[in-house]
Design a protein around this motif. Structure first.
Motif, PDB file in Angstrom:
ATOM      1  N   TYR A 202     -25.039 -57.410 -33.760  1.00 30.87           N
ATOM      2  CA  TYR A 202     -23.624 -56.827 -34.593  1.00 30.87           C
ATOM      3  C   TYR A 202     -24.025 -55.637 -35.062  1.00 30.87           C
ATOM      4  CZ  TYR A 202     -19.582 -56.595 -37.235  1.00 30.87           C
ATOM      5  OH  TYR A 202     -18.361 -56.138 -37.868  1.00 30.87           O
ATOM      6  N   GLN A 203     -22.402 -54.455 -34.369  1.00 25.29           N
ATOM      7  CA  GLN A 203     -22.722 -53.642 -35.620  1.00 25.29           C
ATOM      8  C   GLN A 203     -20.628 -52.720 -35.910  1.00 25.29           C
ATOM      9  OE1 GLN A 203     -21.700 -50.506 -33.115  1.00 25.29           O
ATOM     10  NE2 GLN A 203     -21.046 -48.783 -34.478  1.00 25.29           N
ATOM     11  N   ALA A 204     -20.799 -52.012 -36.893  1.00 29.03           N
ATOM     12  CA  ALA A 204     -19.432 -52.028 -37.063  1.00 29.03           C
ATOM     13  C   ALA A 204     -18.706 -50.805 -37.620  1.00 29.03           C
ATOM     14  CB  ALA A 204     -18.319 -53.074 -37.369  1.00 29.03           C
ATOM     15  N   GLY A 205     -18.364 -50.239 -37.298  1.00 28.23           N
ATOM     16  CA  GLY A 205     -17.577 -48.936 -38.860  1.00 28.23           C
ATOM     17  C   GLY A 205     -16.660 -48.843 -38.446  1.00 28.23           C
ATOM     18  N   THR A 206     -15.877 -48.527 -40.166  1.00 26.02           N
ATOM     19  CA  THR A 206     -14.633 -48.243 -40.215  1.00 26.02           C
ATOM     20  C   THR A 206     -14.173 -46.744 -38.941  1.00 26.02           C
ATOM     21  OG1 THR A 206     -14.389 -49.336 -41.969  1.00 26.02           O
ATOM     22  CG2 THR A 206     -12.559 -48.004 -41.816  1.00 26.02           C
ATOM     23  N   LEU A 207     -15.256 -45.852 -39.671  1.00 23.78           N
ATOM     24  CA  LEU A 207     -14.587 -44.542 -39.027  1.00 23.78           C
ATOM     25  C   LEU A 207     -15.311 -43.576 -37.868  1.00 23.78           C
ATOM     26  CD1 LEU A 207     -14.720 -42.316 -42.805  1.00 23.78           C
ATOM     27  CD2 LEU A 207     -12.839 -42.979 -41.341  1.00 23.78           C
ATOM     28  N   SER A 208     -15.522 -45.197 -36.948  1.00 26.38           N
ATOM     29  CA  SER A 208     -16.219 -45.047 -35.289  1.00 26.38           C
ATOM     30  C   SER A 208     -14.978 -44.786 -34.519  1.00 26.38           C
ATOM     31  CB  SER A 208     -16.635 -45.987 -35.410  1.00 26.38           C
ATOM     32  OG  SER A 208     -18.714 -46.678 -36.547  1.00 26.38           O
ATOM     33  N   GLY A 209     -16.032 -42.991 -33.598  1.00 21.69           N
ATOM     34  CA  GLY A 209     -14.973 -42.897 -33.276  1.00 21.69           C
ATOM     35  C   GLY A 209     -13.536 -42.296 -33.856  1.00 21.69           C
ATOM     36  N   ASN A 210     -13.628 -41.846 -35.040  1.00 22.12           N
ATOM     37  CA  ASN A 210     -12.177 -41.255 -35.704  1.00 22.12           C
ATOM     38  C   ASN A 210     -12.015 -40.180 -35.011  1.00 22.12           C
ATOM     39  OD1 ASN A 210     -11.791 -38.331 -37.594  1.00 22.12           O
ATOM     40  ND2 ASN A 210     -11.985 -40.250 -38.445  1.00 22.12           N
ATOM     41  N   PRO A 211     -10.898 -39.469 -34.809  1.00 18.00           N
ATOM     42  CA  PRO A 211      -9.326 -39.111 -33.983  1.00 18.00           C
ATOM     43  C   PRO A 211      -9.551 -37.818 -34.146  1.00 18.00           C
ATOM     44  CG  PRO A 211      -8.689 -40.460 -35.714  1.00 18.00           C
ATOM     45  CD  PRO A 211      -9.809 -40.945 -35.472  1.00 18.00           C
ATOM     46  N   VAL A 212     -10.454 -37.796 -35.701  1.00 21.98           N
ATOM     47  CA  VAL A 212     -10.466 -35.590 -35.347  1.00 21.98           C
ATOM     48  C   VAL A 212     -11.510 -35.787 -35.407  1.00 21.98           C
ATOM     49  CG1 VAL A 212     -10.336 -33.856 -37.519  1.00 21.98           C
ATOM     50  CG2 VAL A 212      -8.556 -35.871 -37.734  1.00 21.98           C
ATOM     51  N   ALA A 213     -12.333 -36.425 -35.598  1.00 20.24           N
ATOM     52  CA  ALA A 213     -14.197 -35.984 -35.191  1.00 20.24           C
ATOM     53  C   ALA A 213     -14.297 -35.845 -33.674  1.00 20.24           C
ATOM     54  CB  ALA A 213     -15.284 -36.934 -35.651  1.00 20.24           C
ATOM     55  N   THR A 214     -13.861 -36.708 -33.085  1.00 22.43           N
ATOM     56  CA  THR A 214     -13.969 -36.928 -31.813  1.00 22.43           C
ATOM     57  C   THR A 214     -13.116 -35.515 -31.202  1.00 22.43           C
ATOM     58  OG1 THR A 214     -11.786 -38.021 -31.492  1.00 22.43           O
ATOM     59  CG2 THR A 214     -14.481 -39.433 -31.410  1.00 22.43           C
ATOM     60  N   ALA A 215     -11.880 -35.214 -31.991  1.00 23.91           N
ATOM     61  CA  ALA A 215     -11.758 -34.012 -31.073  1.00 23.91           C
ATOM     62  C   ALA A 215     -12.241 -32.743 -30.725  1.00 23.91           C
ATOM     63  CB  ALA A 215     -10.173 -33.853 -31.813  1.00 23.91           C
ATOM     64  N   CYS A 216     -13.150 -32.636 -32.834  1.00 25.60           N
ATOM     65  CA  CYS A 216     -14.237 -31.420 -32.648  1.00 25.60           C
ATOM     66  C   CYS A 216     -15.063 -31.596 -31.814  1.00 25.60           C
ATOM     67  CB  CYS A 216     -14.632 -31.920 -34.138  1.00 25.60           C
ATOM     68  SG  CYS A 216     -15.484 -30.563 -34.924  1.00 25.60           S
ATOM     69  N   GLY A 217     -16.118 -32.931 -31.506  1.00 22.03           N
ATOM     70  CA  GLY A 217     -17.377 -32.940 -30.407  1.00 22.03           C
ATOM     71  C   GLY A 217     -16.430 -32.692 -28.578  1.00 22.03           C
ATOM     72  N   LEU A 218     -15.548 -33.241 -28.451  1.00 19.11           N
ATOM     73  CA  LEU A 218     -15.157 -33.107 -27.265  1.00 19.11           C
ATOM     74  C   LEU A 218     -14.638 -31.648 -26.957  1.00 19.11           C
ATOM     75  CD1 LEU A 218     -14.079 -34.804 -24.888  1.00 19.11           C
ATOM     76  CD2 LEU A 218     -12.127 -34.884 -25.113  1.00 19.11           C
ATOM     77  N   ALA A 219     -13.611 -30.784 -27.787  1.00 23.05           N
ATOM     78  CA  ALA A 219     -13.888 -29.249 -27.707  1.00 23.05           C
ATOM     79  C   ALA A 219     -15.151 -28.445 -27.515  1.00 23.05           C
ATOM     80  CB  ALA A 219     -12.536 -28.675 -28.489  1.00 23.05           C
ATOM     81  N   THR A 220     -16.082 -28.735 -28.394  1.00 18.75           N
ATOM     82  CA  THR A 220     -17.322 -28.617 -28.354  1.00 18.75           C
ATOM     83  C   THR A 220     -18.231 -29.167 -26.939  1.00 18.75           C
ATOM     84  OG1 THR A 220     -17.589 -28.635 -30.668  1.00 18.75           O
ATOM     85  CG2 THR A 220     -19.760 -28.442 -29.634  1.00 18.75           C
ATOM     86  N   LEU A 221     -17.839 -29.486 -26.958  1.00 21.27           N
ATOM     87  CA  LEU A 221     -18.833 -29.405 -24.967  1.00 21.27           C
ATOM     88  C   LEU A 221     -18.249 -28.864 -24.142  1.00 21.27           C
ATOM     89  CD1 LEU A 221     -20.011 -33.715 -25.860  1.00 21.27           C
ATOM     90  CD2 LEU A 221     -21.620 -31.714 -26.227  1.00 21.27           C
TER      91      LEU A 221
END
Length: 434
Positions: free
Chosen positions: A302-321
């Protein structure tokens, strides 16, 4: 000239009233080096400005994520656009898939991954996954490697291979760490003995390929090869903690560097963070499909997270990569880092100061020792008093390195030749005083 009223002092006094130690992560408190922490007001490019308006050349870069420098236009645009669409949904988004696809394309040892919010969360779950996938309980880690503050990983070495580690934090019961075996980094004989004694019970071996919490210490090629061989031989999973090194020392991360010397080398599980989030709270762990499908909702881990894959964080990471994938990026970044390290070494040797340094990609470290250390015991021989003098000497000259002897440093694409030259000259001045 220092202001009559130091706003950093005032903020620290205020912070201590409401936050334990005045900080939300211990190293920020300057307890290792003394003095008052700098409270950052803003940052841009290779610099940040403190509460007094003093500018510093920044070599921590939020402890690694800011590989492009602060406020990169493409990243800023992506984050602003994502924020307009919503901060958090608690439901899947297409950008999570895009980021996962991007990371997997860069690190082919992973076939699937799960996004989380912090390196600690990723490391903790990687350990749980290794145990769930193998049906075993014991974990090997190495002294001086840091994998976050999960209970089972806050462990120091035991008295010998027959005994397991001891908790390094209050609040961690002995029974929680009794399955964690702590070995010496780069010690092949000890590694072999540990597997000979406990191989049938070992679920996984977790390691920083370049340990960034001993400052900067590489795992040797022979040691790395033996870790892989023994895990394969005994059915344990090799977990590479690339929270710090992931997409920082090379586009394909540290495992791609070792694969150049060890054909076919790859870990079973990789833990990532820092750069893949671009400065936002984002991390990931991933591995082969058969292992990752042990996770809920497909499997029993089991693993879960309310903010996992947060839409603002993923935008930041994707642009960086997408920026660091551009042709020539890592060649240029590596050359900058090497120029800094070579310049610091030359300046130190002019004064006869014991000094050694190393770097890979945009990550570097140095020691007030005549030779590079290979493990935590050797790192501990560094002259702590001299390091503290060096830290404050550089700080007074507008250069901000990690406020602790045991932390690596980071160069960004935003650092200019002038920044590097100014840093080397500041260090030369301080070296003469040590």
């Amino acid at each position: 000239m220092k202001p009559n009223t130091d706003l950093n002092d005032a903020l620290m006094a205020r912070a201590r009233q409401v936050i334990p130690g005045g900080v939300n992560s211990p190293v920020r408190a300057f307890r290792a080096v003394g003095g008052t922490p700098r409270f950052v007001q803003r940052a841009q490019g290779a610099y940040f400005w403190d509460a007094n308006g003093t500018r510093y050349i920044d070599y921590i870069g939020s402890w690694g994520p800011m590989i492009l420098g602060h406020g990169h236009p493409a990243v800023l645009e992506a984050v602003q656009k994502a924020a307009l669409d919503g901060f958090s949904f608690g439901a899947p988004t297409e950008r999570e898939i895009e980021l996962a696809e991007e990371i997997l394309s860069l690190v082919p040892s992973m076939e699937m991954l799960r996004l989380v919010s912090s390196g600690t969360e990723a490391g903790m779950t990687a350990i749980r996954l290794a145990r769930g996938a193998t049906g075993r309980t014991k974990i090997i880690k190495f002294e001086g490697c840091y994998h976050g503050h999960a209970d089972a990983l806050l462990v120091k070495a035991g008295s010998g291979l027959a005994t397991f580690g001891h908790a390094t934090s209050a609040g961690v019961p002995p029974e929680v760490v009794r399955h964690t075996l702590v070995l010496e980094y780069n010690n092949i004989a000890q590694l072999e003995e540990a597997f000979a004694l406990h191989g049938a019970d070992i679920a996984g071996l977790i390691i920083e390929p370049i340990a960034g919490n001993m400052n900067f210490v590489r795992a040797t090629v022979d040691f790395t090869r033996r870790c892989r061989e023994l895990c394969t031989q005994h059915g344990a999973l090799l977990i590479y903690d690339e929270v710090m090194t992931g997409c920082r020392v090379a586009l394909g991360s540290a495992q791609s560097v070792y694969a150049q010397s060890i054909p076919g080398f790859e870990p079973d599980i990789t833990v990532m963070g820092k750069v893949i989030g671009g400065g936002m709270p984002l991390a990931a762990f991933g591995g082969k499909r058969a292992v990752m499908e042990q996770l809920a909702p497909l499997g029993g881990v089991y693993q879960a997270g309310t903010l996992s894959g947060n839409p603002v964080a993923t935008a930041c990471g994707l642009a960086t990569l997408r920026e660091i994938k551009k042709p020539g990026f890592f060649e240029t970044l590596s050359a900058k880092t090497r120029r800094l390290v070579d310049g610091l070494s030359a300046a130190a040797h002019e004064t006869g100061l014991p000094f050694s340094a190393d770097c890979e990609g945009g990550m570097f470290g140095f020691f007030l020792l005549p030779e590079l250390p290979r493990n935590y015991t050797q790192v501990m021989k560094t002259d702590n008093t001299r390091f503290n003098q060096l830290f404050h000497g550089l700080l007074d000259r507008g250069v901000y390195i990690a406020p602790a002897l045991y932390e690596a440093g980071f160069v960004s694409a935003a650092h200019t030749d002038e920044d590097l030259a100014a840093t080397i000259e500041a260090a030369r001045e301080v070296f003469k005083l040590l």
